[in-house]
Design a protein around this motif. Structure first.
Motif, PDB file in Angstrom:
ATOM      1  N   ARG A 243      22.295  -7.526  -5.216  1.00 29.33           N
ATOM      2  CA  ARG A 243      22.385  -6.141  -4.732  1.00 29.33           C
ATOM      3  C   ARG A 243      21.136  -5.344  -5.068  1.00 29.33           C
ATOM      4  NH1 ARG A 243      27.590  -2.179  -4.923  1.00 29.33           N
ATOM      5  NH2 ARG A 243      26.796  -0.783  -3.327  1.00 29.33           N
ATOM      6  N   MET A 244      20.491  -5.707  -6.165  1.00 28.35           N
ATOM      7  CA  MET A 244      19.248  -5.022  -6.543  1.00 28.35           C
ATOM      8  C   MET A 244      18.111  -5.364  -5.580  1.00 28.35           C
ATOM      9  SD  MET A 244      19.573  -3.255  -9.422  1.00 28.35           S
ATOM     10  CE  MET A 244      18.414  -3.321 -10.744  1.00 28.35           C
ATOM     11  N   TYR A 245      18.107  -6.580  -5.062  1.00 22.67           N
ATOM     12  CA  TYR A 245      16.983  -7.043  -4.259  1.00 22.67           C
ATOM     13  C   TYR A 245      17.215  -6.979  -2.753  1.00 22.67           C
ATOM     14  CZ  TYR A 245      14.304  -8.418  -8.267  1.00 22.67           C
ATOM     15  OH  TYR A 245      13.571  -8.382  -9.427  1.00 22.67           O
ATOM     16  N   MET A 246      18.458  -6.987  -2.319  1.00 24.92           N
ATOM     17  CA  MET A 246      18.736  -7.033  -0.881  1.00 24.92           C
ATOM     18  C   MET A 246      19.710  -5.928  -0.489  1.00 24.92           C
ATOM     19  SD  MET A 246      16.961  -9.437   0.299  1.00 24.92           S
ATOM     20  CE  MET A 246      15.861 -10.480  -0.618  1.00 24.92           C
TER      21      MET A 246
ATOM     22  N   ASP B 266      24.367  -9.703   4.529  1.00 19.07           N
ATOM     23  CA  ASP B 266      24.048 -11.102   4.828  1.00 19.07           C
ATOM     24  C   ASP B 266      22.892 -11.605   3.968  1.00 19.07           C
ATOM     25  OD1 ASP B 266      26.063 -11.350   6.743  1.00 19.07           O
ATOM     26  OD2 ASP B 266      24.744 -10.686   8.367  1.00 19.07           O
ATOM     27  N   ASP B 267      21.886 -10.755   3.768  1.00 21.76           N
ATOM     28  CA  ASP B 267      20.764 -11.129   2.905  1.00 21.76           C
ATOM     29  C   ASP B 267      21.232 -11.329   1.466  1.00 21.76           C
ATOM     30  OD1 ASP B 267      18.992 -11.027   5.013  1.00 21.76           O
ATOM     31  OD2 ASP B 267      18.321  -8.977   4.573  1.00 21.76           O
ATOM     32  N   ARG B 268      22.143 -10.463   1.010  1.00 23.12           N
ATOM     33  CA  ARG B 268      22.678 -10.612  -0.350  1.00 23.12           C
ATOM     34  C   ARG B 268      23.422 -11.937  -0.484  1.00 23.12           C
ATOM     35  NH1 ARG B 268      23.974  -4.735  -0.308  1.00 23.12           N
ATOM     36  NH2 ARG B 268      26.121  -5.239   0.233  1.00 23.12           N
ATOM     37  N   ASN B 269      24.227 -12.263   0.524  1.00 19.95           N
ATOM     38  CA  ASN B 269      24.966 -13.529   0.487  1.00 19.95           C
ATOM     39  C   ASN B 269      24.012 -14.723   0.476  1.00 19.95           C
ATOM     40  OD1 ASN B 269      27.447 -12.230   0.444  1.00 19.95           O
ATOM     41  ND2 ASN B 269      27.665 -12.284   2.666  1.00 19.95           N
ATOM     42  N   ASP B 270      22.948 -14.634   1.268  1.00 21.41           N
ATOM     43  CA  ASP B 270      21.947 -15.707   1.281  1.00 21.41           C
ATOM     44  C   ASP B 270      21.291 -15.849  -0.088  1.00 21.41           C
ATOM     45  OD1 ASP B 270      22.468 -16.166   3.955  1.00 21.41           O
ATOM     46  OD2 ASP B 270      20.660 -15.136   4.683  1.00 21.41           O
ATOM     47  N   LEU B 271      20.976 -14.718  -0.708  1.00 15.81           N
ATOM     48  CA  LEU B 271      20.341 -14.754  -2.019  1.00 15.81           C
ATOM     49  C   LEU B 271      21.292 -15.331  -3.066  1.00 15.81           C
ATOM     50  CD1 LEU B 271      17.992 -14.262  -3.911  1.00 15.81           C
ATOM     51  CD2 LEU B 271      18.690 -11.847  -4.061  1.00 15.81           C
ATOM     52  N   VAL B 272      22.565 -14.947  -3.036  1.00 13.26           N
ATOM     53  CA  VAL B 272      23.547 -15.512  -3.978  1.00 13.26           C
ATOM     54  C   VAL B 272      23.613 -17.024  -3.806  1.00 13.26           C
ATOM     55  CG1 VAL B 272      26.013 -15.674  -4.516  1.00 13.26           C
ATOM     56  CG2 VAL B 272      24.941 -13.434  -4.282  1.00 13.26           C
ATOM     57  N   GLN B 273      23.623 -17.472  -2.570  1.00 16.09           N
ATOM     58  CA  GLN B 273      23.666 -18.906  -2.296  1.00 16.09           C
ATOM     59  C   GLN B 273      22.410 -19.601  -2.837  1.00 16.09           C
ATOM     60  OE1 GLN B 273      24.034 -19.842   1.873  1.00 16.09           O
ATOM     61  NE2 GLN B 273      24.699 -21.918   1.459  1.00 16.09           N
ATOM     62  N   GLU B 274      21.253 -18.992  -2.621  1.00 13.93           N
ATOM     63  CA  GLU B 274      19.999 -19.579  -3.110  1.00 13.93           C
ATOM     64  C   GLU B 274      19.955 -19.606  -4.643  1.00 13.93           C
ATOM     65  OE1 GLU B 274      16.318 -21.447  -3.052  1.00 13.93           O
ATOM     66  OE2 GLU B 274      17.771 -21.180  -1.435  1.00 13.93           O
TER      67      GLU B 274
ATOM     68  N   ALA C 125      15.197 -14.629  -7.150  1.00 12.67           N
ATOM     69  CA  ALA C 125      15.194 -13.402  -6.347  1.00 12.67           C
ATOM     70  C   ALA C 125      13.767 -12.961  -6.019  1.00 12.67           C
ATOM     71  CB  ALA C 125      15.933 -12.283  -7.081  1.00 12.67           C
ATOM     72  N   LEU C 126      12.883 -13.054  -7.000  1.00  5.88           N
ATOM     73  CA  LEU C 126      11.485 -12.676  -6.764  1.00  5.88           C
ATOM     74  C   LEU C 126      10.863 -13.589  -5.708  1.00  5.88           C
ATOM     75  CD1 LEU C 126      10.338 -12.018 -10.427  1.00  5.88           C
ATOM     76  CD2 LEU C 126      10.552 -10.306  -8.622  1.00  5.88           C
ATOM     77  N   THR C 127      11.106 -14.887  -5.821  1.00  2.00           N
ATOM     78  CA  THR C 127      10.574 -15.846  -4.858  1.00  2.00           C
ATOM     79  C   THR C 127      11.197 -15.628  -3.487  1.00  2.00           C
ATOM     80  OG1 THR C 127      10.253 -17.461  -6.621  1.00  2.00           O
ATOM     81  CG2 THR C 127      10.297 -18.307  -4.368  1.00  2.00           C
ATOM     82  N   PHE C 128      12.505 -15.460  -3.458  1.00  4.50           N
ATOM     83  CA  PHE C 128      13.236 -15.249  -2.210  1.00  4.50           C
ATOM     84  C   PHE C 128      12.730 -13.983  -1.521  1.00  4.50           C
ATOM     85  CE2 PHE C 128      16.897 -13.775   0.293  1.00  4.50           C
ATOM     86  CZ  PHE C 128      17.322 -14.944   0.893  1.00  4.50           C
ATOM     87  N   PHE C 129      12.559 -12.941  -2.312  1.00  3.19           N
ATOM     88  CA  PHE C 129      12.100 -11.660  -1.786  1.00  3.19           C
ATOM     89  C   PHE C 129      10.711 -11.803  -1.165  1.00  3.19           C
ATOM     90  CE2 PHE C 129      10.142  -7.473  -2.115  1.00  3.19           C
ATOM     91  CZ  PHE C 129      11.137  -6.664  -1.589  1.00  3.19           C
ATOM     92  N   LYS C 130       9.824 -12.473  -1.868  1.00  2.00           N
ATOM     93  CA  LYS C 130       8.469 -12.674  -1.354  1.00  2.00           C
ATOM     94  C   LYS C 130       8.484 -13.563  -0.112  1.00  2.00           C
ATOM     95  CE  LYS C 130       6.232 -12.192  -5.813  1.00  2.00           C
ATOM     96  NZ  LYS C 130       5.610 -12.895  -6.915  1.00  2.00           N
TER      97      LYS C 130
ATOM     98  N   LEU D  50      11.881   0.034  -4.947  1.00  2.29           N
ATOM     99  CA  LEU D  50      11.032  -0.451  -6.038  1.00  2.29           C
ATOM    100  C   LEU D  50      10.464  -1.818  -5.666  1.00  2.29           C
ATOM    101  CD1 LEU D  50      13.355   0.385  -9.078  1.00  2.29           C
ATOM    102  CD2 LEU D  50      11.396   1.721  -8.260  1.00  2.29           C
ATOM    103  N   ASN D  51       9.359  -2.174  -6.326  1.00  3.53           N
ATOM    104  CA  ASN D  51       8.824  -3.520  -6.085  1.00  3.53           C
ATOM    105  C   ASN D  51       9.658  -4.532  -6.889  1.00  3.53           C
ATOM    106  OD1 ASN D  51       7.634  -4.130  -8.722  1.00  3.53           O
ATOM    107  ND2 ASN D  51       6.011  -2.694  -8.219  1.00  3.53           N
ATOM    108  N   PRO D  52       9.519  -5.812  -6.610  1.00  2.00           N
ATOM    109  CA  PRO D  52      10.365  -6.821  -7.259  1.00  2.00           C
ATOM    110  C   PRO D  52      10.338  -6.805  -8.791  1.00  2.00           C
ATOM    111  CG  PRO D  52       9.263  -7.783  -5.375  1.00  2.00           C
ATOM    112  CD  PRO D  52       8.675  -6.406  -5.561  1.00  2.00           C
ATOM    113  N   VAL D  53       9.203  -6.593  -9.386  1.00  2.00           N
ATOM    114  CA  VAL D  53       9.127  -6.573 -10.855  1.00  2.00           C
ATOM    115  C   VAL D  53       9.843  -5.348 -11.398  1.00  2.00           C
ATOM    116  CG1 VAL D  53       7.565  -6.423 -12.835  1.00  2.00           C
ATOM    117  CG2 VAL D  53       7.002  -7.924 -10.922  1.00  2.00           C
ATOM    118  N   GLU D  54       9.691  -4.214 -10.727  1.00  2.00           N
ATOM    119  CA  GLU D  54      10.376  -2.991 -11.157  1.00  2.00           C
ATOM    120  C   GLU D  54      11.891  -3.167 -11.061  1.00  2.00           C
ATOM    121  OE1 GLU D  54       6.935   0.233  -9.832  1.00  2.00           O
ATOM    122  OE2 GLU D  54       8.433  -0.417  -8.362  1.00  2.00           O
TER     123      GLU D  54
END
Length: 167
Positions: free
Chosen positions: A24-27, A31-39, A69-74, A114-118
């Motif tokens: 939830r912080m990154y997406m 659907d993107d959140r679900n993809d990230l949880v799966q990853e 999450a950082l990798t997925f986001f990038k 915010l950016n991913p590190v933040e």
């Protein structure tokens, strides 16, 4: 193998909140959140055999999930308030569920900017991590973690004000 899998699934169930908070912080999109949880789940399982138990499972899980999450986001190229933020989260328990969800949505929309590190800094802060633990989790010094976190809180506070998200 079966015992290892059962052990992993039980630990994952015990700490599943980490997956959902980070996603939830990154997406912003469901659907993107679900993809990230799966990853994140996939990466946790893939690296679980290398988990040596030198730290708590949840600490190790934070690191794997944040890195994922950082990798997925990038890879997908997707797009604090000070200490009062934690108090705001505590006060949310006293507000009816509709208002609570509305305020959480505003908070997460602000975090999306915010950016991913933040985002990682805010997440770890909200999880109650010390500056030392935040530094260790992100591979930076305790002092650097303190400075970056304070700057990020100020930035988040400004985003919240500019977008009228204040609680």
């Amino acid at each position: 193998m079966k015992n290892l899998e059962q052990e992993f699934l039980q630990l994952l169930e015990n700490h599943k909140g980490i997956l959902h908070k980070i996603s939830r912080m990154y997406m912003d999109d469901v659907d993107d959140r679900n993809d990230l949880v799966q990853e994140m789940t996939y990466q946790l399982w893939k690296s679980y055999q290398r988990f040596e138990g030198n730290s708590q499972f949840s600490t190790w899980m934070y690191r794997v999930c944040l890195n994922t999450a950082l990798t997925f986001f990038k890879k997908e190229n997707k797009k604090l308030k000070t200490d009062e933020i934690r108090e705001d989260f505590d006060r949310l328990d006293e507000i009816d569920s509709f208002e609570k969800e509305n305020q959480l949505n505003h908070f997460y929309k602000a975090v999306q900017k915010l950016n991913p590190v933040e985002k990682a800094l805010i997440f770890l802060f909200l999880e109650g991590k010390s500056h030392k633990e935040i530094g260790e989790d992100l591979g930076i010094s305790e002092g650097n973690a303190r400075v970056k976190l304070n700057r990020t809180k100020d930035k988040l506070q400004q985003i919240i004000k500019e977008n009228g998200y204040e609680f």
